[in-house]
Scaffold this active site. Structure first.
Site, mmCIF file in Angstrom:
data_model
loop_
_atom_site.group_PDB
_atom_site.id
_atom_site.type_symbol
_atom_site.label_atom_id
_atom_site.label_comp_id
_atom_site.label_asym_id
_atom_site.label_seq_id
_atom_site.Cartn_x
_atom_site.Cartn_y
_atom_site.Cartn_z
ATOM 1 N N ASP A 37 10.753 13.718 6.971
ATOM 2 C CA ASP A 37 11.910 14.614 6.939
ATOM 3 C C ASP A 37 13.207 13.810 6.985
ATOM 4 O O ASP A 37 14.076 14.060 7.821
ATOM 5 C CB ASP A 37 11.839 15.627 8.082
ATOM 6 C CG ASP A 37 12.673 16.871 7.799
ATOM 7 O OD1 ASP A 37 13.186 17.003 6.658
ATOM 8 O OD2 ASP A 37 12.839 17.696 8.708
ATOM 9 N N VAL A 66 22.363 21.442 22.286
ATOM 10 C CA VAL A 66 23.016 20.520 21.363
ATOM 11 C C VAL A 66 22.393 20.557 19.973
ATOM 12 O O VAL A 66 22.892 19.919 19.066
ATOM 13 C CB VAL A 66 23.031 19.067 21.901
ATOM 14 C CG1 VAL A 66 23.948 18.941 23.103
ATOM 15 C CG2 VAL A 66 21.631 18.605 22.262
ATOM 16 N N GLY A 67 21.339 21.320 19.845
ATOM 17 C CA GLY A 67 20.753 21.402 18.517
ATOM 18 C C GLY A 67 19.607 22.385 18.522
ATOM 19 O O GLY A 67 19.107 22.800 19.560
ATOM 20 N N GLU A 68 19.204 22.766 17.313
ATOM 21 C CA GLU A 68 18.129 23.721 17.223
ATOM 22 C C GLU A 68 17.329 23.393 15.970
ATOM 23 O O GLU A 68 17.890 23.164 14.912
ATOM 24 C CB GLU A 68 18.713 25.123 17.121
ATOM 25 C CG GLU A 68 17.785 26.191 17.611
ATOM 26 C CD GLU A 68 18.554 27.456 17.991
ATOM 27 O OE1 GLU A 68 17.917 28.501 18.038
ATOM 28 O OE2 GLU A 68 19.765 27.378 18.228
ATOM 29 N N GLY A 69 16.035 23.294 16.136
ATOM 30 C CA GLY A 69 15.230 22.979 14.966
ATOM 31 C C GLY A 69 14.063 23.925 14.881
ATOM 32 O O GLY A 69 13.936 24.859 15.677
ATOM 33 N N GLY A 70 13.214 23.653 13.922
ATOM 34 C CA GLY A 70 12.061 24.516 13.730
ATOM 35 C C GLY A 70 11.109 24.475 14.905
ATOM 36 O O GLY A 70 10.303 25.375 15.093
ATOM 37 N N PHE A 71 11.193 23.442 15.692
ATOM 38 C CA PHE A 71 10.183 23.259 16.738
ATOM 39 C C PHE A 71 10.686 23.579 18.117
ATOM 40 O O PHE A 71 9.976 23.453 19.090
ATOM 41 C CB PHE A 71 9.667 21.821 16.701
ATOM 42 C CG PHE A 71 9.483 21.342 15.312
ATOM 43 C CD1 PHE A 71 8.491 21.904 14.525
ATOM 44 C CD2 PHE A 71 10.324 20.391 14.763
ATOM 45 C CE1 PHE A 71 8.334 21.494 13.221
ATOM 46 C CE2 PHE A 71 10.168 19.984 13.467
ATOM 47 C CZ PHE A 71 9.171 20.537 12.684
ATOM 48 N N GLY A 72 11.915 23.908 18.190
ATOM 49 C CA GLY A 72 12.425 24.232 19.506
ATOM 50 C C GLY A 72 13.895 23.874 19.604
ATOM 51 O O GLY A 72 14.501 23.384 18.657
#
Ligand SMILES: *[C@@H]1O[C@H](CO)[C@@H](O)[C@H](O)[C@H]1NC(C)=O
Ligand SMILES: *[C@@H]1O[C@H](CO)[C@@H](O)[C@H](O)[C@H]1NC(C)=O
Ligand SMILES: *[C@@H]1O[C@H](CO)[C@@H](O)[C@H](O)[C@H]1NC(C)=O
Ligand SMILES: *[C@@H]1O[C@H](CO)[C@@H](O)[C@H](O)[C@H]1NC(C)=O
Ligand SMILES: *[C@@H]1O[C@H](CO)[C@@H](O)[C@H](O)[C@H]1NC(C)=O
Ligand SMILES: *[C@@H]1O[C@H](CO)[C@@H](O)[C@H](O)[C@H]1NC(C)=O
Ligand SMILES: *[C@@H]1O[C@H](CO)[C@@H](O)[C@H](O)[C@H]1NC(C)=O
Ligand SMILES: *[C@@H]1O[C@H](CO)[C@@H](O)[C@H](O)[C@H]1NC(C)=O
Ligand SMILES: *[C@@H]1O[C@H](CO)[C@@H](O)[C@H](O)[C@H]1NC(C)=O
Ligand SMILES: *[C@@H]1O[C@H](CO)[C@@H](O)[C@H](O)[C@H]1NC(C)=O
Length: 881
Positions: free
Chosen positions: A695, A576-582
């Site tokens: 952020d 459902v999502g993707e960020g810098g941390f995983g």
């Protein structure tokens, strides 16, 4: 096949006693309801043919309307079936009958349409026994009446019989009859017996009922051309047989006319899975000559079933199944075949056939049903769905409730009770304490008075109590201030906190002091408190739950093992999502709670110890405008954070017009801005030391199922970017934030403070106002602040506002928010307002926008009342206009 012949050879003395007791007791426990019998008619009355006393159903049900079949059809039916009760309202309507738990009952319901409404719309609906579907009542065939019957052992002292809509037609019922019967008859391996047919073999076209049948079983006649009728005028004893078939049914019988043929009874069933129980009743009713024998075998679908049988002379016996029998393809055939030594053809006097109904789903825990009943009575709640079993079936669950849905065989328990805005008066009902697995209790917005009872604090599973906006008094018991319990007591002017009867004064937290304290306070002392402020003085602000809970220290968050994480995400199936941390995955916890699982990539974390510290810290952060942590996993290298799932995506998505309801109007934008600001304010001044989000951006403002704004991602900021080491809070070790949103001062000082969040929030506000990209290199003024400054020169707010708003905003509030945004985004941090100031300002803007809308709505209403369901203030996004 195993079966059993019941020939009771009881001592005569015992028999006489049984007979006597039964004779005395014939009426005991009979319930005979003439449904829809109007109050003005004589109730009770003795039914003409049976002599049984029928009463009106009025005291057994509070719902429905009464009717009477068409006059010209009344002669077809006996009196109890000429009136009826019908249910135009509500999906489920239930009768509540008082019975004896564990006793076996015959339950019969009769339905006659008789064009009572003159509409000639024959109904079809479902009949439930408590939470269990019993059968579908379909009166749409040629015959518009019907009767169903069951042998059933109630599991509590009340029996609920419910009519449930299953289409557009209106359920109705004409009569309800309940008869207790002896315990050790009609037994099954499991389940209850639903009558398929009960006949005596006779040409007479009559019925046998009470008093001929002491249990008021109804026997209908059955005869076939290929049979010969035999009968006797002599007495046939039926008392040797526990089933006591009525004598009238035993004095007649059928034999095959062709004396060499078997006697056959065939039927077919649409339900091929039916399990059948047969009860065949025999008595020899002919005077046999000494050289005559009547002996036969019984076969069921061609297989030996019972025999050889010689019916006892002038004495009834019953041959019955001990377990359910099936029929291939729904075709059933019972045959009686004479044996070789028999000189006479087989005979059959009477026959009952039942199908098994299984009730796999447990009823709601009996104690809780009683508690709910008490609560319903105490407060005089008359919600139409509050009938029948509270939790099951799930689709008919009482509204305002939620129940634990474990396996079918465990009685459901009530976990959620919402009685907010239900006009409750009086004190908080003591029965609530018997809902021992209750997790959420919402009694807000009623007129409850008296004390907040101590028992609420002792209910171990409670994690959320909302008693706001009542008239409660006294002080909040100590027990309610326990960890892990969220309490919302606001809006009870006479209620005192913490034993001291002084309203807590709002404690201002000067940012400067907090900031300087921060570097001296180690994380061990980290805590967040609820913000308490005087009630906001504006009649027209509706913020979704702007008040934070009194106790925000939650301990019900959990540590999960990795296999649980795998399981809850269904093997990391849905991203459902993707960020810098995983990567963030969708997950499901406890069957129905949706969660977002962030699986941290190895490189993003600084090791177990810091992760743990981070999680400990986050556990104490809890606010209605923050995405809260549900739990975490730290098994070996597998680190995961589990958050509440926000089904409505992020603000950026909605601004971009990609959301379902593409345009967010100005009022809703203001509300979302205010809610996000409240979340941020909480991080800044509700926590010691202050937390800096680091952020803030539109993609980190998520919308929950009510479209309430919740700030996300304040988590990983600390762990991954600038985790305070050795008390050196606020010193960043890596580049933080997102370009465009990042405080320009940060480049000079390398320090992120609360004011850095204010800057980012200013950018968010600008985005919400203009719907312009934050950075657009193709634009002459690439950063959004530069673009706005440039456009401001013209002095025309319309060139700045998001064209999707189509001018539908109060330009006064638009200007104010724009000014606010620009001051937040001031390059100099000292010139930026605090989040508390932002909150106050936004509230006022929202109030002014809402009053404009309410006025306009008032105007529109006078013109077109039908079109005014705009849902502006309810937290729902309106459909694009
Ligand atoms: C029942 O339905 C009728 C007609 O639809 C409606 O007028 C009435 O208000 C309803 N009553 C309740 C209690 O809902
Ligand atoms: C049903 O009736 C019994 C006794 O007659 C009563 O105790 C119980 O509360 C009633 N239940 C409902 C759901 O009305
Ligand atoms: C019927 O049997 C059940 C269980 O076998 C028992 O609990 C109940 O008391 C019995 N009832 C009567 C009336 O004998
Ligand atoms: C009843 O069913 C059996 C077996 O299916 C069949 O042989 C017989 O002819 C049927 N009898 C009647 C009267 O339908
Ligand atoms: C049985 O006895 C009667 C006379 O009592 C006689 O008429 C009849 O034929 C006998 N039947 C058989 C099958 O032997
Ligand atoms: C009747 O049943 C018995 C017992 O199973 C069996 O021995 C006998 O052969 C059967 N007779 C007929 C005619 O089917
Ligand atoms: C709670 O349930 C118990 C039985 O388990 C009962 O004795 C008690 O009266 C109930 N209390 C309330 C307040 O309903
Ligand atoms: C409380 O009662 C008063 C007067 O009886 C009434 O005006 C008010 O609407 C009630 N409030 C709620 C929340 O039900
Ligand atoms: C606030 O919400 C309540 C119900 O949620 C509503 O009745 C009221 O009219 C709203 N007030 C304003 C000013 O919109
Ligand atoms: C998760 O666990 C439940 C019960 O423990 C099981 O039924 C289900 O199949 C599991 N799901 C996965 C994806 O392993």
């Amino acid at each position: 096949m195993e079966s059993h012949c019941r020939v009771l050879e009881l001592v005569l003395g015992t028999l006489a006693i049984i007979h006597l007791v039964l004779a005395q007791d014939q009426h005991a426990g009979f319930i005979s309801l003439d449904c829809g019998l109007p109050a003005e008619e004589l109730s009770p009355y003795d039914e003409r043919w049976t002599g049984l006393r029928f009463t009106s159903d009025a005291t057994y049900i509070q719902r429905g309307k009464t009717g009477r079949i068409q006059a010209n059809r009344e002669s077809e039916f006996s009196k109890p079936y000429t009136t009826l009760r019908y249910f135009p309202n509500g999906t489920r309507n239930c009768y509540n009958l008082s019975v004896e738990k564990g006793r076996k009952y015959l339950v019969r319901a009769t339905f006659v349409y008789g064009n009572y409404d003159g509409l000639n719309i024959k109904p079809k609906f479902d009949l439930y026994l408590g939470p269990y579907p019993w059968t579908t009542i379909d009166l749409q065939g040629e015959v518009d009446s019907g009767r169903v019957e069951m042998f059933h052992i109630p599991t509590s002292n009340s029996l609920q019989i419910c009519l449930v809509k299953n289409g557009a037609t209106t359920p109705l019922i004409s009569a309800l009859e309940i008869r207790p019967i002896v315990n050790n008859t009609y037994t099954t391996v499991s389940g209850s017996l639903n009558l398929l047919f009960r006949t005596f073999l006779n040409k007479s076209e009559t019925e046998i009922k009470y008093p001929s049948d002491r249990y008021d079983r109804v026997w209908t006649w059955l005869f076939r051309n290929e049979w010969t009728q035999i009968y006797t005028t002599l007495q046939v004893n039926n008392l040797n047989d526990v089933y006591v078939p009525p004598e009238a049914a035993l004095t007649t019988a059928a034999t095959p006319t062709n004396t060499n043929s078997p006697l056959m009874i065939n039927w077919t069933s649409r339900n091929v899975d039916n399990q059948y129980y047969l009860y065949t009743h025999f008595a020899e009713i002919q005077e046999l000559r000494t050289n005559d024998t009547r002996e036969f075998n019984m076969t069921w679908n061609g297989e030996h079933y019972y025999g050889p049988l010689v019916p006892p002379k002038f004495n009834g016996i019953t041959v019955f199944s001990r377990s359910g029998k099936s029929c291939k393809g729904g075709e059933c055939s019972l045959q009686l075949k004479r044996t070789n030594r028999s000189t006479l053809p087989p005979l059959l006097n009477a026959l009952e056939v039942y199908t098994v109904i299984h009730f796999p789903q447990s009823e709601t825990n009996e104690n809780e049903v009683v508690s709910m009943q008490n609560i319903k009575t105490t407060y005089g709640i008359s919600r139409i769905s509050w009938q029948g079993d509270p939790c099951v079936p799930q689709r008919l669950m009482w509204d305002g409730l939620n129940c634990s849905n474990t396996d079918m065989s465990t009685p459901p328990r009530i976990t959620y009770l919402n009685l907010s805005s239900s006009g409750l008066t009086g004190t908080i009902a003591a029965s609530i304490q018997n809902l021992t697995q209750l997790e959420t209790l919402d009694l807000s917005n009623n007129n409850l008075t008296g004390d907040v009872p101590e028992f609420l604090g002792n209910m171990k599973s409670l994690v959320f109590i909302n008693i706001s906006r009542n008239d409660l008094s006294g002080s909040i018991p100590q027990a309610l201030q326990r960890k892990g319990l969220e309490l919302y007591p606001q809006g009870n002017p006479r209620l005192c906190f913490s034993g001291s009867c002084l309203l807590p004064k709002p404690k201002p937290f000067p940012v400067a002091i907090v900031a300087s304290l921060a570097s001296f306070i180690s994380l061990n002392f980290f805590f967040c408190t609820a913000l308490r402020r005087p009630p906001f003085i504006s009649s027209s602000v509706n913020v979704t739950n702007a008040n934070p809970p009194v106790s925000s220290i939650q301990t019900n968050k959990r540590r999960f093992v990795y296999s649980e994480v795998t399981n809850m995400t269904n093997n990391f199936q849905r991203v459902v999502g993707e960020g810098g941390f995983g990567i963030v995955y969708h997950g499901t916890l406890n069957v129905n709670k949706q969660v977002a699982v962030k699986l941290l990539s190895q490189s993003s974390t600084q090791g177990y110890k810091q992760f743990k510290a981070e999680v400990d810290l986050l556990m104490r952060v809890h606010h209605t405008n923050l995405v809260n942590l549900v739990g975490y996993c730290n098994e070996g290298d597998n680190l995961a954070l589990i958050y509440e799932y926000m089904p409505n995506g992020d603000l950026r998505h909605h601004l971009s017009g990609k959301g379902d309801r593409s345009i967010i109007n100005w009022g809703i934008r203001l509300r979302i801005a205010l809610e996000a600001a409240l979340g941020l304010e909480y991080l800044h001044i509700g926590c010691i030391p202050a937390m800096v989000h680091r952020d803030v951006k539109t993609t980190n403002i998520l919308l929950d199922e009510q479209f309430k704004a919740r700030l996300a991602d304040f988590v990983m900021q600390r762990t991954t970017r600038s985790f305070p080491v050795g008390g050196e809070s606020h010193v960043s070790t890596m580049i933080a934030g997102t370009p465009g949103y990042l405080d320009p001062q940060y480049y000079r000082t390398s320090r992120l403070t609360e004011k850095s969040d204010v800057y980012s929030f200013g950018i968010v506000l600008l985005e919400m106002i203009t719907n312009q990209p934050v950075i657009d290199q193709s634009r002459e003024k690439s950063h959004i602040t530069q673009w706005v400054e440039f456009e401001l020169i013209s002095g025309d707010i319309r060139t700045i506002m998001d064209p999707n708003l189509q001018g539908d905003y109060d330009s006064h509030s638009a200007w104010r928010v724009l000014d606010l945004a620009m001051s937040c985004a001031n390059p100099s941090s000292t010139k930026r307002p605090s989040m508390s100031q932002v909150v106050v300002e936004l509230k006022e803007c929202l109030a002014s926008e809402n009053s404009r809308r309410n006025m306009r709505r008032g105007r529109m209403e006078s013109h077109s009342p039908a079109k005014v369901s705009m849902l502006i203030d309810t937290g729902m996004l309106p459909v694009a206009r």
